[in-house]
Each structure stands twice: as structure tokens, then as C-alpha cells.
Design an enzyme around this catalytic site. Structure first.
Site, short mmCIF file in Angstrom:
data_model
loop_
_atom_site.label_atom_id
_atom_site.label_comp_id
_atom_site.label_asym_id
_atom_site.label_seq_id
_atom_site.Cartn_x
_atom_site.Cartn_y
_atom_site.Cartn_z
N HIS A 1 0.83 -1.20 0.00
CA HIS A 1 0.00 0.00 0.00
C HIS A 1 0.87 1.26 0.00
CE1 HIS A 1 0.92 -0.55 4.30
NE2 HIS A 1 0.82 0.77 4.37
N LEU A 2 0.22 2.37 -0.28
CA LEU A 2 0.85 3.69 -0.23
C LEU A 2 0.16 4.48 0.88
CD1 LEU A 2 1.66 5.94 -3.30
CD2 LEU A 2 0.73 6.91 -1.19
N SER A 3 0.89 4.86 1.90
CA SER A 3 0.30 5.54 3.07
C SER A 3 0.07 7.02 2.80
CB SER A 3 1.21 5.39 4.29
OG SER A 3 1.32 4.05 4.68
N TYR B 1 3.72 13.77 7.40
CA TYR B 1 5.02 14.43 7.36
C TYR B 1 4.95 15.70 6.50
CZ TYR B 1 6.26 9.80 9.06
OH TYR B 1 6.30 8.64 9.78
N PRO C 1 6.59 14.80 2.61
CA PRO C 1 6.51 13.33 2.50
C PRO C 1 7.19 12.78 1.25
CG PRO C 1 4.42 14.33 1.88
CD PRO C 1 5.28 15.45 2.39
N SER C 2 7.77 11.61 1.42
CA SER C 2 8.31 10.85 0.29
C SER C 2 7.35 9.69 0.07
CB SER C 2 9.72 10.34 0.62
OG SER C 2 10.18 9.48 -0.39
N PHE C 3 6.43 9.86 -0.85
CA PHE C 3 5.40 8.84 -1.08
C PHE C 3 6.06 7.58 -1.65
CE2 PHE C 3 3.09 12.90 -1.50
CZ PHE C 3 2.19 12.73 -0.46
N HIS C 4 5.70 6.45 -1.10
CA HIS C 4 6.33 5.20 -1.53
C HIS C 4 5.42 4.00 -1.24
CE1 HIS C 4 7.32 5.70 2.76
NE2 HIS C 4 7.26 4.37 2.81
N ILE C 5 5.76 2.88 -1.86
CA ILE C 5 5.05 1.62 -1.63
C ILE C 5 6.06 0.64 -1.06
CG2 ILE C 5 3.78 -0.28 -2.70
CD1 ILE C 5 2.97 1.75 -4.89
N SER C 6 5.86 0.24 0.18
CA SER C 6 6.80 -0.68 0.83
C SER C 6 6.68 -2.08 0.22
CB SER C 6 6.51 -0.74 2.33
OG SER C 6 6.80 0.50 2.93
#
Length: 288
Positions: free
Chosen positions: A143-145, A225, A228-233
Site C-alpha cells: 500500500h501507499l500511506s 510528514y 513526504p516521500s510517497f512510496h510503496i513498501s
């Protein structure tokens, strides 16, 4: 012929002896009879008292107002997904906050459904990391938080979701793309995450974060944040080993992404439905 007759004194003595026994028996009968009457009266009194109590309870139950269904259901689901603070039951992960009855861990996100070839690529990256002594575990749900993980009381959940829906009324669907690997750690620096950073769709994500932050502020919760650095873990490991992975194998892992079978792998995320997970409940908020 001589006949012997008892004297009058003997007859009187016998009479009184028999009469005395009769009197004693009558007294005993009367005594027993009185005891039985008292016993029956006592039992009758107890029965009547019980009936009065039952009648009062029935009257009270009739006069009391019914408890609203929303109150009865308020805490019925708190233990459906019992949580524990034992890190050994969570792969060594440590909670960001202690679990307490009635507190629900909550966050807002976009789900990512793996594309064809994604899991194979992830397995390859896990093998490379293992060759450098890094044991990576695949993320349970990709997911992307769009929010931090916050704590909600059970009775806040419905108004919280309603506030999110209201704030996102005019939000539109869009697409995010990610292709560059990046390493992150949680705020407590107890876990490291290997993720893919979003390169396309950042502007739309920032607009959504503003709406989500507005709801967070309404409930006095932490906002997202600032930059933010949007990312998908993709995967994680216990401990703060971000620098080691960057130096030892991040470039090699990126090489796997860039030299995928059909060219560089581009992770595509269709942002059509925002979700909010609170404890064991998941709420969907479709975008227009």
C-alpha cells in the site's frame, strides 16, 4: 365360686393412668399441628415474597427505557482481533504504541494489487539481500500511506470516517507510477523498509494529504510528514540497517528492477479508492 373384683381405688388409678396418656398424646398432636401450621404459613409467606420480587422486577423492566443499539454494539467487537505486545508473534516487530483495550490503530492508504511479474521480481530481490546477510520479509499488504498510524477510540471511528468522506467529496481518480528503490525506517528506527518511491502523481497525493490532515486535526491526531516521500513498501527487516543496505546491495537491487524481462519494471498504482483501516475494520472511500 369366688370371684375377684378390682377395688374402686385400683379402677381410679388405672383410669387416671390411661387418661394421662391420652392427654399427653392430645397435647403432642396439638403441638405437631401448630408446628405444621406455622411451617405452612412460613412457606406461604416466602412464596408471596418471591412473587412480589418477581412482580417488581417485571414492573421495573417494563418501566426502564431500552438501551440504544449503538451503545450495546459499542464494544462488542473490540476483541474480535485480539492483539498482543509480544514481538515474537509479529516477526520481531515492536509496536509504535502499547495496545490498550478500546484503542484502535488507524491509518489511511491506497492499496496496491501486485501486477504480473511483481512477486517474482520481489523474490529475486529477497535472494540478493539474503546473499548480503539481510533477511527481508515481504510486506503483508502492499500500500501507499497517506497518514501516520494514529490511535482512535472505538466511538470515534464512525465520525472519523464520515469526516474523511466529507473532505474527499471532490477528489478525483488518478494514477501513480514508481520505479526507483529507496530505503526507509520507521520513526522508532526499529524496522527498515525497502520500497519504491513514487515519481508520478505526487501533486495529487499532496492534495489528498491536506484533506486527510484536516480530519486528523479535527480529532487532535498527528498529521502526515511535512515533506513526504510517497512510496510503496515491498519488504522489511527488524533493526535499523538502512545505511548498510544502501552501501552493500541497494544498487544491485535497483539493477534487478531496471533489467526486468520486458525492460525496466514500472510499478503502476491506480488511485481509485482510498481506504482507512481501523483495527480489524477496513473502510472504502471511492474517488470520483
Amino acid at each position: 365360686m369366688l370371684v375377684s373384683y378390682s377395688s374402686s381405688s385400683e379402677e381410679e388409678t388405672e383410669h387416671f393412668r390411661l387418661g394421662g396418656n391420652v392427654t399427653k398424646r392430645k397435647q403432642s398432636w396439638h403441638k405437631d399441628d401448630n408446628s405444621l401450621r406455622k411451617k405452612h404459613k412460613s412457606e406461604e409467606h416466602t412464596l408471596n415474597a418471591s412473587k412480589c420480587i418477581v412482580n417488581r422486577e417485571e414492573d421495573d423492566s417494563k418501566s426502564r427505557l431500552p438501551v440504544p443499539g449503538s451503545v450495546l454494539e459499542m464494544f462488542t467487537e473490540e476483541d474480535e482481533d485480539p492483539l498482543t505486545d509480544d514481538s515474537m508473534q509479529h516477526g520481531g516487530r515492536i509496536r509504535s504504541f502499547k495496545h490498550e483495550r478500546g484503542n484502535w490503530a488507524t491509518y489511511v492508504y491506497f492499496p496496491y494489487i501486485p501486477e504480473e511479474g511483481f512477486l517474482e521480481l520481489l523474490d529475486e530481490m529477497t535472494e540478493v539481500a539474503a546473499s548480503h546477510s539481510f533477511s527481508l520479509t515481504h510486506t503483508d499488504e502492499f500500500h501507499l500511506s497517506l497518514s501516520k498510524t494514529v490511535v482512535l477510540r472505538h466511538h470515534w471511528i464512525q465520525p472519523f470516517i464520515q469526516s474523511l468522506r466529507t473532505g474527499l467529496t471532490h477528489s478525483r481518480r488518478f494514477i501513480c507510477l514508481a520505479e526507483k528503490l529507496k530505503v526507509y525506517s520507521n520513526d522508532e528506527r526499529t524496522r527498515m523498509f525497502l520500497a519504491m518511491e513514487v515519481s508520478t502523481g505526487q501533486a495529487q497525493l499532496l492534495e489528498l494529504v491536506k484533506a486527510v490532515d484536516s480530519t486528523m486535526e479535527e480529532f487532535n491526531l498527528d498529521t502526515f510528514y511535512k515533506n513526504p516521500s510517497f512510496h510503496i513498501s515491498l519488504a522489511w527487516c527488524v533493526g535499523d540497517c538502512t545505511e548498510h543496505i544502501r552501501k552493500k546491495c541497494l544498487q544491485e537491487l535497483q539493477g534487478l528492477v531496471d533489467s526486468h524481462e520486458d525492460g525496466p519494471f514500472l510499478l503502476r498504482l491506480d488511485c481509485q479508492e482510498l481506504r482507512c483501516k481501523a483495527g480489524n475494520k477496513t473502510f472504502s472511500i471511492p474517488l470520483h
